[in-house]
Write a protein that holds these residues in place. Structure first.
Motif, PDB file in Angstrom:
ATOM      1  N   HIS A  18      -6.373  -5.694   9.656  1.00 38.02           N
ATOM      2  CA  HIS A  18      -7.065  -6.845  10.244  1.00 38.02           C
ATOM      3  C   HIS A  18      -6.115  -7.942  10.708  1.00 38.02           C
ATOM      4  CE1 HIS A  18      -6.465  -9.212   6.477  1.00 38.02           C
ATOM      5  NE2 HIS A  18      -6.431  -7.998   5.952  1.00 38.02           N
TER       6      HIS A  18
ATOM      7  N   ASP B 126      -0.519 -10.063   5.155  1.00 37.54           N
ATOM      8  CA  ASP B 126      -1.803  -9.473   4.774  1.00 37.54           C
ATOM      9  C   ASP B 126      -2.546  -9.047   6.043  1.00 37.54           C
ATOM     10  OD1 ASP B 126      -4.371  -8.919   3.905  1.00 37.54           O
ATOM     11  OD2 ASP B 126      -4.715 -10.880   2.985  1.00 37.54           O
ATOM     12  N   GLY B 127      -2.770  -7.758   6.202  1.00 38.71           N
ATOM     13  CA  GLY B 127      -3.457  -7.244   7.382  1.00 38.71           C
ATOM     14  C   GLY B 127      -2.508  -6.992   8.540  1.00 38.71           C
TER      15      GLY B 127
ATOM     16  N   GLU C 155     -11.876  -9.178   8.628  1.00 43.28           N
ATOM     17  CA  GLU C 155     -11.961  -8.453   7.368  1.00 43.28           C
ATOM     18  C   GLU C 155     -12.209  -9.394   6.193  1.00 43.28           C
ATOM     19  OE1 GLU C 155     -10.020  -6.699   3.632  1.00 43.28           O
ATOM     20  OE2 GLU C 155      -9.595  -8.518   4.750  1.00 43.28           O
ATOM     21  N   GLU C 156     -11.702 -10.621   6.297  1.00 43.16           N
ATOM     22  CA  GLU C 156     -11.673 -11.502   5.126  1.00 43.16           C
ATOM     23  C   GLU C 156     -13.020 -12.157   4.804  1.00 43.16           C
ATOM     24  OE1 GLU C 156      -9.223 -11.505   3.210  1.00 43.16           O
ATOM     25  OE2 GLU C 156      -7.319 -11.372   4.255  1.00 43.16           O
TER      26      GLU C 156
ATOM     27  N   HIS D 195      -0.417  -1.550   4.163  1.00 41.97           N
ATOM     28  CA  HIS D 195      -0.785  -2.909   3.739  1.00 41.97           C
ATOM     29  C   HIS D 195       0.189  -3.354   2.657  1.00 41.97           C
ATOM     30  CE1 HIS D 195      -3.364  -6.308   2.708  1.00 41.97           C
ATOM     31  NE2 HIS D 195      -4.153  -5.992   3.722  1.00 41.97           N
TER      32      HIS D 195
ATOM     33  N   GLN E 128      -0.104  -6.829  -2.399  1.00 40.07           N
ATOM     34  CA  GLN E 128      -0.842  -8.023  -2.882  1.00 40.07           C
ATOM     35  C   GLN E 128      -0.907  -8.077  -4.404  1.00 40.07           C
ATOM     36  OE1 GLN E 128      -4.395  -7.184  -0.091  1.00 40.07           O
ATOM     37  NE2 GLN E 128      -3.996  -9.341   0.240  1.00 40.07           N
TER      38      GLN E 128
ATOM     39  N   HIS F 166     -10.120  -3.461   1.617  1.00 38.05           N
ATOM     40  CA  HIS F 166      -9.389  -3.173   2.849  1.00 38.05           C
ATOM     41  C   HIS F 166     -10.323  -2.538   3.871  1.00 38.05           C
ATOM     42  CE1 HIS F 166      -5.587  -4.150   1.011  1.00 38.05           C
ATOM     43  NE2 HIS F 166      -5.913  -3.405  -0.023  1.00 38.05           N
TER      44      HIS F 166
HETATM   45 MN    MN Z   1      -5.788  -7.502   3.905  1.00 36.25          MN
END
Ligand code: MN
Ligand code: GLV
Ligand code: MN
Length: 425
Positions: A87, A98-99, A132-133, A197, A200, A364
């Motif tokens: 994303h 992130d993404g 996505e978030e 990815h 995290q 995800h």
């Molecule tokens: Mn992500």
């Protein structure tokens, strides 16, 4: 054999890192990484991603939810697509990897194949998922759900903090909500979906490993909770006759923390917590909060949600507070296809990487696509203790290079891995 095209690793890795930093300029908040759905920053990032896809020899299309889809054509007619991506929206004040890593890294790999004139029998599609978030409209995975054909049309009525509905925001951005169903991938058109990815989390960092193979992605239940008590004067109303909505929320929050602690893989989070019209000298009459409960095991998650609902009813009855709990999202856990995990294992062996297996507590896009195609994920080590959804999120250029090498070897061996899997079935 490791890919000979992987030789210019440092330039590919540097390109990936440079582009991640360049994309971070498309932000809503100066000095922070914030890019929510259909904002000017979001539009700018989409344009930049599309340009890089075209430079890498891909044709580019946008669908009705704003996904940017780059296609690197294969040499054999009618082959199903090897799809990858992630994303390009972010949380507020989040990180730049992130993404984005899962979009930018494959584009650089395709660019390397394009420069070398290499094509595969199957087409490759890189999808930059538009959302996505779930930040702006409190509805996550809009992009991947549209492609999976599981977009929930009711969320078009969700509004952002300014009261703008998702439907109106889409129309203003020239996306037609009536065409979302047409964004769904045709049946059997995706041979597999793979997502790169950042982890995290701290597991790979603590073990000194650059990469990990994801086994499964945790399921999640999300809610908005509105509590209504009675506003009153903070100086005059005795403690024992108050109906304080925020204190009811606090009691529930402590219950959630206690209920989710010490259960393997179970986590509960209240990420948003507001006292509308609150003031220092006013007892909170209302409190609105978000609730996010996740676990790798769906039964564990559902049991926790059930207990939280029971406790909410008890707290509200004791405190004379009314509650309205609205489920905003629910998804079951998703298993990464074992044969695709084998594909990562093969590619990692070619690059002398230890094949560390680990689950994903984060959600995800791959979990939405898992409903229509086999999927797998490759995790890349995070620095700074593994922190993410935080500006301190980071990773190294060296790890970007290793991940790119492994990604390229995965793709180059994809047909062989698929053939081996179908032979053993
Ligand atoms: Mn992500
Ligand atoms: C996405 O980042 C999520 O797991 O909430
Ligand atoms: Mn995220």
């Amino acid at each position: 054999m490791p890919s000979t095209l992987n030789a210019p690793t440092t330039t590919t890795a540097q390109e990936i890192m440079e582009r991640l930093h360049l994309l971070a300029q498309h932000t809503e908040q100066e000095g922070m990484m914030t890019r929510t759905y259909l904002t000017a920053a979001h539009r700018g990032a989409a344009g930049q991603i599309a340009a890089w896809m075209r430079d890498a020899g891909m044709t580019v299309r946008r669908d009705a939810v704003g996904n940017v889809i780059g296609r690197y054509e294969g040499t054999e007619e009618g082959r199903a697509v090897l799809m990858t991506g992630s994303h390009f929206d972010t949380v507020r004040n989040g990180g730049i990897y992130d993404g984005l890593l899962g979009i930018i890294l494959p584009i650089s790999c395709v660019a390397a194949w394009h420069r070398a004139g290499k094509r595969f029998p199957f087409p490759i599609e890189i999808v930059a998922f538009s959302e996505e978030e779930g930040v702006r409209f409190k509805a996550p995975m809009l992009g991947s759900r549209a492609i999976a054909g599981t977009f929930q049309h009711a969320v078009l009525n969700n509004t952002d903090e300014q009261g703008i509905s998702m439907r109106d925001a889409m129309q203003a951005a020239d996306f037609d909500p009536a065409k979302i169903s047409a964004a769904a991938a045709p049946k059997d058109s995706i041979a597999a979906f793979i997502e790169v990815h950042i982890e995290q989390g701290p597991v790979l960092l603590n073990e000194g490993l650059p990469l990990g193979i994801v086994t499964a992605i945790s399921g999640a239940s999300r809610f908005m909770l509105e509590l209504e008590g009675l506003a009153g004067h903070a100086g005059t109303v005795p403690m024992n006759i108050r109906h304080d909505a925020a204190m009811a929320a606090a009691e529930l929050a402590l219950f959630i923390e206690q209920r989710c602690s010490n259960v393997d893989g179970l986590v509960g989070t209240i990420g948003q917590w507001q006292v509308p019209n609150g003031a220092t000298n006013v007892i909170p009459g209302r409190c609105t909060l978000s609730l996010d409960v996740r676990a790798g095991d769906d039964a564990i998650r559902l049991a926790a949600v059930n207990d939280i609902e029971t406790e909410l009813a008890r707290i509200c009855s004791k405190r004379g507070v009314r509650s309205k709990l609205t489920k905003t999202y629910e998804t079951t856990s998703a298993t990464c296809a074992p044969w695709l995990q084998d594909g990562w294992r093969t590619a990692m062996a070619l690059n002398n990487c230890t094949p560390r297996l680990l689950p994903s507590g984060a959600g995800h896009d791959a979990m939405a696509i898992a409903t229509i195609a086999p999927m797998a994920m490759l995790f890349v080590r995070c620095g700074n203790g593994g922190i993410s959804h935080n500006p301190a999120e980071t990773m190294t250029t060296e790890d970007a290079g290793i991940a790119a090498d492994v990604f390229m070897d995965f793709v180059e061996n994809f047909d062989a891995v698929a053939a081996k899997a179908s032979a053993s079935n």
